[in-house]
Design a protein around this motif. Structure first.
Motif: not given
Length: 184
Positions: A67-74, A76-91
Motif C-alpha cells: 500500500e505504501l508503494n502505491g501511495a508514493r505514486a498517488r 506525486l499526483g494531486t492527492r492529499r497526504t491525509d487521504v492517502v493515510l486514511k487509505e493506508l489505515e483502512r488497508s
C-alpha cells in the motif's frame, strides 16, 4: 446420540490438531519476522515477510508495504497526504481483520462442542433411562438385573458427551488466549 457425539468429537479433535499446528507455525514465523525487522532495515523485513506468510504480522506488514508503494505514486499526483493515510489505515485494518478471521477459523465449532455435547450426552442418558423404566414395566418387576444394563448403557452417553466437551473446551480457551495475543 452416540454417533452424533462421536462426530462432534472427531471433528473437534481434527480442529484441535490443525489449529495447534497453525498457531505454532504462526508463532515461529512471527518470531523470525520480528528478528529480521529489529536487526535489518525496511527492505530486508519486506523481503523476509514474503517468505513468512504463516505470520499474520508479516502478512499485515507486506500488505502495508504494498500500500505504501502505491501511495508514493498517488502522493506525486494531486492527492492529499491525509487521504492517502486514511487509505493506508483502512488497508492495515482490513488485512489485520482478515488475518484474525483466518486464525479464528474453527473456534466456534470448538465452543459449540464444549457447550452442547454434555447436553446431547444427557439427552442420551434420559432416553436410556426411559427405556430402562419401560423394561421395568414390561418385566413387571424392579430388579437390578432388569434395569441395570439399561441404566449403564444410558450413562455411557453422558460419559461420551463429557469426553467430547472437555478437550474442546480446554483447546478453545487455550487457543483463544493465543489468538488474542497474536492479534494484539
Amino acid at each position: 446420540v452416540l454417533l452424533v457425539l462421536v462426530g462432534f468429537s472427531l471433528t473437534s479433535l481434527t480442529i484441535i490438531v490443525t489449529k495447534w499446528w497453525e498457531l505454532r507455525a504462526a508463532d515461529q514465523d512471527i518470531e523470525a519476522f520480528l528478528e529480521v525487522y529489529r536487526r535489518e532495515g525496511f527492505s530486508q523485513a519486506y523481503d523476509a515477510a514474503r517468505h513468512l506468510d504463516r505470520s499474520p504480522l508479516a502478512v499485515v506488514f507486506l500488505a502495508t508495504g504494498d500500500e505504501l508503494n502505491g501511495a508514493r505514486a498517488r502522493l506525486l499526483g494531486t492527492r492529499r497526504t491525509d487521504v492517502v493515510l486514511k487509505e493506508l489505515e483502512r488497508s492495515i485494518a482490513w488485512t489485520a481483520s482478515g488475518q484474525a478471521r483466518r486464525l479464528e477459523r474453527g473456534m466456534p465449532f470448538l465452543a459449540t462442542t464444549g457447550s452442547s455435547t454434555p447436553f446431547i450426552g444427557l439427552f442420551g442418558t434420559v432416553v436410556g433411562i426411559i427405556a430402562a423404566f419401560q423394561s421395568i414395566g414390561q418385566a413387571g418387576q424392579a430388579s437390578l438385573a432388569v434395569v441395570g444394563p439399561g441404566i449403564a448403557e444410558a450413562l455411557v452417553a453422558t460419559a461420551v458427551g463429557l469426553l467430547a466437551a472437555i478437550p474442546a473446551t480446554i483447546a478453545y480457551n487455550t487457543y483463544a488466549a493465543r489468538i488474542d495475543s497474536i492479534v494484539s
